[in-house]
Design a protein around this motif. Structure first.
Motif, short mmCIF file in Angstrom:
data_model
loop_
_atom_site.label_atom_id
_atom_site.label_comp_id
_atom_site.label_asym_id
_atom_site.label_seq_id
_atom_site.Cartn_x
_atom_site.Cartn_y
_atom_site.Cartn_z
N ILE A 55 0.95 -1.29 -0.20
CA ILE A 55 0.10 -0.04 -0.02
C ILE A 55 0.98 1.26 0.03
O ILE A 55 1.87 1.42 0.43
CB ILE A 55 -0.94 0.01 1.10
CG1 ILE A 55 -0.48 -0.06 2.44
CG2 ILE A 55 -2.06 -1.10 1.16
CD1 ILE A 55 -1.15 0.36 3.65
N LYS A 56 0.23 2.34 -0.28
CA LYS A 56 0.90 3.38 -0.46
C LYS A 56 1.90 3.82 0.63
O LYS A 56 1.37 3.79 1.85
CB LYS A 56 -0.09 4.95 -0.86
CG LYS A 56 0.76 6.01 -1.41
CD LYS A 56 -0.17 7.16 -1.82
CE LYS A 56 0.44 8.48 -2.07
NZ LYS A 56 -0.46 9.22 -2.54
N ALA B 101 1.44 -7.35 0.96
CA ALA B 101 2.13 -6.98 -0.35
C ALA B 101 1.87 -7.99 -1.34
O ALA B 101 1.18 -9.05 -1.10
CB ALA B 101 3.88 -7.01 0.06
N THR B 102 2.28 -7.80 -2.51
CA THR B 102 2.34 -8.85 -3.48
C THR B 102 3.47 -8.64 -4.39
O THR B 102 4.33 -7.70 -4.39
CB THR B 102 1.09 -8.66 -4.50
OG1 THR B 102 0.99 -9.63 -5.46
CG2 THR B 102 1.13 -7.18 -5.23
N GLY C 32 -10.28 0.98 -1.65
CA GLY C 32 -9.35 0.97 -0.87
C GLY C 32 -8.11 1.89 -0.85
O GLY C 32 -8.22 2.93 -1.60
N LYS C 33 -6.86 1.56 -0.23
CA LYS C 33 -5.87 2.51 -0.16
C LYS C 33 -5.05 2.24 -1.43
O LYS C 33 -5.13 1.32 -2.25
CB LYS C 33 -5.03 2.17 1.13
CG LYS C 33 -5.62 2.48 2.25
CD LYS C 33 -4.54 2.05 3.54
CE LYS C 33 -5.23 2.22 4.93
NZ LYS C 33 -4.32 2.02 6.03
N GLY C 34 -4.47 3.24 -1.63
CA GLY C 34 -3.52 3.26 -2.97
C GLY C 34 -2.51 2.06 -2.80
O GLY C 34 -1.83 1.93 -1.68
N LEU C 35 -1.85 2.00 -4.05
CA LEU C 35 -0.87 0.97 -3.97
C LEU C 35 0.49 1.44 -4.54
O LEU C 35 0.35 2.80 -5.26
CB LEU C 35 -1.10 -0.28 -4.97
CG LEU C 35 -2.41 -1.05 -4.67
CD1 LEU C 35 -2.62 -2.18 -5.81
CD2 LEU C 35 -2.15 -1.83 -3.54
#
Length: 324
Positions: A170-171, A233-234, A252-255
């Motif tokens: 996520i960001k 994470a991915t 959802g939250k930014g990546l």
């Protein structure tokens, strides 16, 4: 799987340039934004027709010699059946629901060169592609699948562009992940049956506290798991990760792609059955015609991935980029 070190052979300068560009991050250019919900779970075959900007490219012309080299079954039917899955900007659905991206343009161009209709089907998940080729449901895949020696034991892989692998969080990367070793003990979402999934499994085997691996069939759902906090994470293809960072979609939250993490720089490949060398060789020749004419590079630049263009189309070449 641990990062790869390359023998660049005759393309050393080109690959060195690619590594520099990957370090800086792939420049974004796509203005088409799509919501995660727009991704289909699989769909009907879609006939790929070359848009005007592709049809007019040099080299995108009927080449009878290559058309004559196709397998009899394809010449008889006049149809090339193609499997793909959704990995923007390589292949994804536009706002009108049609397949677009690098693969759609290349598939349409191949249809012109080989004198056949190209029917492309989103099979819904990358893990379905190899079985669908082995079962002869499709003649070929045109999708962003990482080539590796294990894959080459099952199918022939036409190496048609470069890519790398990175980590997405996520960001602002609140867990301060800096490498694969930092995934130990974390929840990591990966697409089922992919090269990246095998990388995470190999990394987990070295951890004191194993990685909590979440295997999810479809890439959009993998990304959504990170957005919503179900995963920390991915591990994903570099080009797709940078695109996703620049064109945020979903709830959802930014990546955020971690641009300093560049693992397993290698090839993305098209897949054909090992008992279908006529199709493999015809496609390789058609792609090389596109490379030599400049059409291929134009398509890559259109989708902001010009730096990842190959200079020579090769087959089963993953071993030239061995893991250390």
């Amino acid at each position: 799987m641990i990062p790869r070190i390359h023998r660049y052979q005759n393309e050393g300068d080109h690959m060195m340039r690619i590594q520099k560009i990957l370090k800086a991050g792939v420049a974004g250019a796509m203005v088409t934004l799509i919501a995660a919900s727009a991704y289909a779970a699989g769909g009907a075959a879609e006939k790929m027709t070359a848009d005007a900007d592709v049809a007019k490219l040099p080299g995108v012309v009927l080449t009878q010699k290559l058309a004559d080299g196709l397998p009899p079954s394809i010449k008889s039917s006049g149809v090339l059946k193609v499997a793909t899955d959704l990995t923007p900007p390589i292949s994804f659905h536009g706002e009108d629901g049609k397949l677009i991206g690098i693969d759609a343009d290349i598939a349409a161009a191949l249809g012109v060169i080989l004198g056949v209709d190209v029917e492309m089907t989103d099979v819904g998940a990358g893990a379905a592609i190899v079985p669908s080729i082995l079962a002869k449901r499709f003649d070929i895949s045109i999708s962003g699948i990482n080539d590796d020696p294990e894959l080459e034991k099952q199918v022939d892989v036409i190496d048609y562009m470069y890519d790398a692998t990175t980590i997405m969080t996520i960001k602002d990367n609140p867990l301060a992940i800096k490498g694969m070793e930092d995934l130990c003990g974390k929840k990591v979402a990966v697409p089922v049956g992919t090269f990246q999934a095998r990388m995470v499994e190999a990394a987990s085997a070295k951890c004191a506290t194993p990685v909590n691996i979440m295997s999810i069939p479809k890439m959009p759902d993998v990304l959504q798991a990170v957005r919503t906090g179900r995963a920390d994470a991915t591990v994903n293809g570099y080009a797709t990760s940078v695109y996703t960072t620049e064109h945020q979609t979903g709830n959802g939250k930014g990546l955020q792609a971690l641009p300093d993490i560049r693992l397993a720089v290698g090839y993305l490949g098209m897949l054909t059955a090992k008992d279908n060398p006529q199709l493999r060789d015809s496609v390789v020749a058609a792609l090389q015609q596109m490379v030599d004419s400049g059409a291929y590079e134009t398509i890559m630049k259109k989708w902001s991935l010009g730096p990842l263009a190959v200079k020579t189309v090769k087959v089963n070449d993953a071993a030239s980029m061995p893991a250390d």
